[in-house]
Design an enzyme around this catalytic site. Sequence first.
Site, PDB file in Angstrom:
ATOM      1  N   GLU A   1      -0.433  -9.448  -0.302  1.00 10.51           N
ATOM      2  CA  GLU A   1      -1.813  -9.758  -0.099  1.00 10.51           C
ATOM      3  C   GLU A   1      -2.569  -9.751  -1.125  1.00 10.51           C
ATOM      4  O   GLU A   1      -3.550 -10.672  -1.072  1.00 10.51           O
ATOM      5  CB  GLU A   1      -2.275  -8.683   1.201  1.00 10.51           C
ATOM      6  CG  GLU A   1      -1.636  -8.818   2.501  1.00 10.51           C
ATOM      7  CD  GLU A   1      -1.807  -7.777   3.687  1.00 10.51           C
ATOM      8  OE1 GLU A   1      -1.785  -6.732   3.071  1.00 10.51           O
ATOM      9  OE2 GLU A   1      -2.052  -7.998   4.521  1.00 10.51           O
TER      10      GLU A   1
ATOM     11  N   GLU B   1       5.595  -4.918   6.804  1.00  5.25           N
ATOM     12  CA  GLU B   1       4.886  -3.824   7.586  1.00  5.25           C
ATOM     13  C   GLU B   1       5.445  -3.532   9.029  1.00  5.25           C
ATOM     14  O   GLU B   1       5.565  -2.323   9.369  1.00  5.25           O
ATOM     15  CB  GLU B   1       3.275  -4.290   7.756  1.00  5.25           C
ATOM     16  CG  GLU B   1       2.546  -4.123   6.567  1.00  5.25           C
ATOM     17  CD  GLU B   1       2.652  -5.459   5.861  1.00  5.25           C
ATOM     18  OE1 GLU B   1       3.453  -6.445   5.795  1.00  5.25           O
ATOM     19  OE2 GLU B   1       1.807  -5.708   4.797  1.00  5.25           O
TER      20      GLU B   1
ATOM     21  N   GLY C   1       0.777  -5.251   1.252  1.00  3.68           N
ATOM     22  CA  GLY C   1      -0.607  -5.025   0.513  1.00  3.68           C
ATOM     23  C   GLY C   1      -0.200  -5.827  -1.033  1.00  3.68           C
ATOM     24  O   GLY C   1      -1.274  -6.386  -1.654  1.00  3.68           O
TER      25      GLY C   1
ATOM     26  N   ALA D   1       0.700  -1.105  -0.010  1.00  5.41           N
ATOM     27  CA  ALA D   1      -0.058  -0.038   0.108  1.00  5.41           C
ATOM     28  C   ALA D   1       0.923   1.159  -0.247  1.00  5.41           C
ATOM     29  O   ALA D   1       1.961   1.033   0.140  1.00  5.41           O
ATOM     30  CB  ALA D   1      -0.827  -0.029   1.293  1.00  5.41           C
TER      31      ALA D   1
HETATM   32  N1  DAK Z   1       4.509   3.214  -0.997  1.00  5.91           N
HETATM   33  C1  DAK Z   1       4.956   4.333  -1.518  1.00  5.91           C
HETATM   34  N2  DAK Z   1       6.120   4.393  -2.154  1.00  5.91           N
HETATM   35  C2  DAK Z   1       6.806   3.516  -2.328  1.00  5.91           C
HETATM   36  C3  DAK Z   1       6.475   2.042  -1.761  1.00  5.91           C
HETATM   37  C4  DAK Z   1       5.436   2.008  -1.022  1.00  5.91           C
HETATM   38  N3  DAK Z   1       4.787   1.054  -0.421  1.00  5.91           N
HETATM   39  N4  DAK Z   1       7.553   1.398  -2.141  1.00  5.91           N
HETATM   40  C5  DAK Z   1       8.400   1.915  -2.949  1.00  5.91           C
HETATM   41  N5  DAK Z   1       7.901   3.110  -2.975  1.00  5.91           N
HETATM   42  C6  DAK Z   1       8.697   4.209  -3.726  1.00  5.91           C
HETATM   43  C7  DAK Z   1      10.020   4.820  -2.995  1.00  5.91           C
HETATM   44  O1  DAK Z   1       9.642   5.727  -2.069  1.00  5.91           O
HETATM   45  C8  DAK Z   1      10.825   5.050  -4.322  1.00  5.91           C
HETATM   46  O2  DAK Z   1      10.235   6.543  -4.365  1.00  5.91           O
HETATM   47  P1  DAK Z   1      11.145   7.720  -4.894  1.00  5.91           P
HETATM   48  O3  DAK Z   1      12.248   7.915  -3.839  1.00  5.91           O
HETATM   49  O4  DAK Z   1      11.927   7.309  -6.294  1.00  5.91           O
HETATM   50  O5  DAK Z   1      10.365   8.909  -5.255  1.00  5.91           O
HETATM   51  C9  DAK Z   1      10.426   4.342  -5.415  1.00  5.91           C
HETATM   52  O6  DAK Z   1       9.186   3.748  -4.873  1.00  5.91           O
HETATM   53  C10 DAK Z   1      11.590   3.264  -5.671  1.00  5.91           C
HETATM   54  O7  DAK Z   1      11.867   2.414  -4.218  1.00  5.91           O
HETATM   55  P2  DAK Z   1      13.100   2.336  -3.756  1.00  5.91           P
HETATM   56  O8  DAK Z   1      14.225   3.559  -4.131  1.00  5.91           O
HETATM   57  O9  DAK Z   1      12.920   2.220  -2.033  1.00  5.91           O
HETATM   58  O10 DAK Z   1      13.764   1.228  -4.421  1.00  5.91           O
HETATM   59  P3  DAK Z   1      14.673   0.036  -3.748  1.00  5.91           P
HETATM   60  O11 DAK Z   1      14.777  -0.790  -5.159  1.00  5.91           O
HETATM   61  O12 DAK Z   1      15.864   0.429  -3.042  1.00  5.91           O
HETATM   62  O13 DAK Z   1      13.633  -0.775  -2.815  1.00  5.91           O
HETATM   63  C11 DAK Z   1      11.820  -1.764  -2.040  1.00  5.91           C
HETATM   64  C12 DAK Z   1      12.564  -1.444  -3.140  1.00  5.91           C
HETATM   65  C13 DAK Z   1      10.486  -2.539  -2.620  1.00  5.91           C
HETATM   66  C14 DAK Z   1      12.571  -2.896  -1.123  1.00  5.91           C
HETATM   67  C15 DAK Z   1      11.723  -0.605  -0.957  1.00  5.91           C
HETATM   68  O14 DAK Z   1      11.122   0.445  -1.819  1.00  5.91           O
HETATM   69  C16 DAK Z   1      10.654  -0.837   0.061  1.00  5.91           C
HETATM   70  O15 DAK Z   1      10.859  -1.330   0.912  1.00  5.91           O
HETATM   71  N6  DAK Z   1       9.282  -0.483   0.014  1.00  5.91           N
HETATM   72  C17 DAK Z   1       8.546  -0.321   1.015  1.00  5.91           C
HETATM   73  C18 DAK Z   1       7.870  -1.749   0.968  1.00  5.91           C
HETATM   74  C19 DAK Z   1       6.901  -1.696   2.278  1.00  5.91           C
HETATM   75  O16 DAK Z   1       7.095  -1.612   3.333  1.00  5.91           O
HETATM   76  N7  DAK Z   1       5.655  -2.401   2.039  1.00  5.91           N
HETATM   77  C20 DAK Z   1       4.462  -2.513   2.992  1.00  5.91           C
HETATM   78  C21 DAK Z   1       3.770  -1.195   3.021  1.00  5.91           C
HETATM   79  S1  DAK Z   1       2.460  -1.366   4.209  1.00  5.91           S
HETATM   80  C22 DAK Z   1      -5.252  -2.807   4.179  1.00  5.91           C
HETATM   81  C23 DAK Z   1      -4.981  -2.998   2.573  1.00  5.91           C
HETATM   82  C24 DAK Z   1      -3.396  -3.103   2.577  1.00  5.91           C
HETATM   83  C25 DAK Z   1      -2.631  -2.627   3.448  1.00  5.91           C
HETATM   84  C26 DAK Z   1      -3.041  -2.607   4.653  1.00  5.91           C
HETATM   85  C27 DAK Z   1      -4.378  -2.559   5.265  1.00  5.91           C
HETATM   86  N8  DAK Z   1      -6.621  -2.968   4.401  1.00  5.91           N
HETATM   87  C28 DAK Z   1      -7.561  -3.440   3.302  1.00  5.91           C
HETATM   88  C29 DAK Z   1      -7.161  -2.536   5.733  1.00  5.91           C
HETATM   89  C30 DAK Z   1      -1.289  -2.824   3.283  1.00  5.91           C
HETATM   90  C31 DAK Z   1      -0.091  -2.102   3.989  1.00  5.91           C
HETATM   91  C32 DAK Z   1       1.121  -2.079   3.094  1.00  5.91           C
HETATM   92  O17 DAK Z   1       1.269  -2.571   2.201  1.00  5.91           O
END
Ligand code: DAK
Length: 258
Positions: free
Chosen positions: A112, A132, A109, A65
């Site tokens: 998921e 997360e 997400g 997300a």
């Molecule tokens: N959100 C927003 N931007 C994101 C992102 C995300 N989840 N993941 C990556 N980006 C963006 C980065 O900020 C970066 O943007 P700029 O800096 O270029 O503007 C760009 O994508 C490239 O990312 P990186 O520079 O970080 O690239 P790397 O290759 O170094 O790393 C990575 C890739 C995927 C390992 C890293 O970006 C990362 O760790 N991303 C976050 C992963 C994460 O924590 N995901 C979980 C998020 S929480 C629900 C439904 C859904 C959810 C909850 C509730 N309900 C129905 C109630 C879901 C929650 C989640 O998913």
Amino acid sequence: MNPENLLLETDGAVALIRLHRPKQLNALNDALMDELGAALARFDADDDIGCIVLTGSERAFAAGADIAAMAPKTFDQVLREDFISRNWEQILRVRKPVIAAVAGYALGGGCELAMMCDFIIAADDARFGQPEIKIGIIPGAGGTQRLPRAVGKSKAMDMVLSARMMDAQEAERSGLVSRVVPAARLLDEAMDTARTIAAFPRQSVMMAKECVNRAYSAPLADGLLFERRAFHSLFATHDQKEGMDAFLAKRAPKFENR
Ligand code: DAK
């Protein structure tokens, strides 16, 4: 209206939906999830479509997300608006098969969403994770429920608690994905599989999907009865007669989806 965060195509009886927010690694925001829900509903209602493939880019299926959109939200807000429940559930209402074709990251997400599809075909570079915990939350779209059912408690706990990612080989070994293919072959493999499914009688495909899903929502005895009655009901169809007659006559069947 054309979606801004998806690329949509059809190829015969197969619909292909590509998540398309390349700069954000397909981070799933509200606009994208609204568009995805609408596209899925449209293809589900389209009689010319028999199977749907959902994919991302080579680098990411989806990195979760959108953290930028979530960051400022308060408890009061997410509770009152029942944060993103509305547009995340649409995929579960689709009655035609949805295959996830996953390359690169499927995180949070994104993982998921892939698990909400009927099955996952993974590229050999795919990486799955529920990270997360690293940003002070926990999975919120089924990660703590579907992941243990797919890979067992130990691996699910490991991933949810330590944020460890699973590579494609481990994901296949542990049952999260149905098969792993070379990255360059991912879309061909998913589309071929979708074409195979779309050529089978629609009513059998739909009932088979409903029955397998029952295995996760009903006690065994109820699931078995549900399956039995679905099986019986298919004897009311033209395609059951046609399929069996064609087999016995050693010819190809001509299904009419009725
Ligand atoms: N959100 C927003 N931007 C994101 C992102 C995300 N989840 N993941 C990556 N980006 C963006 C980065 O900020 C970066 O943007 P700029 O800096 O270029 O503007 C760009 O994508 C490239 O990312 P990186 O520079 O970080 O690239 P790397 O290759 O170094 O790393 C990575 C890739 C995927 C390992 C890293 O970006 C990362 O760790 N991303 C976050 C992963 C994460 O924590 N995901 C979980 C998020 S929480 C629900 C439904 C859904 C959810 C909850 C509730 N309900 C129905 C109630 C879901 C929650 C989640 O998913």
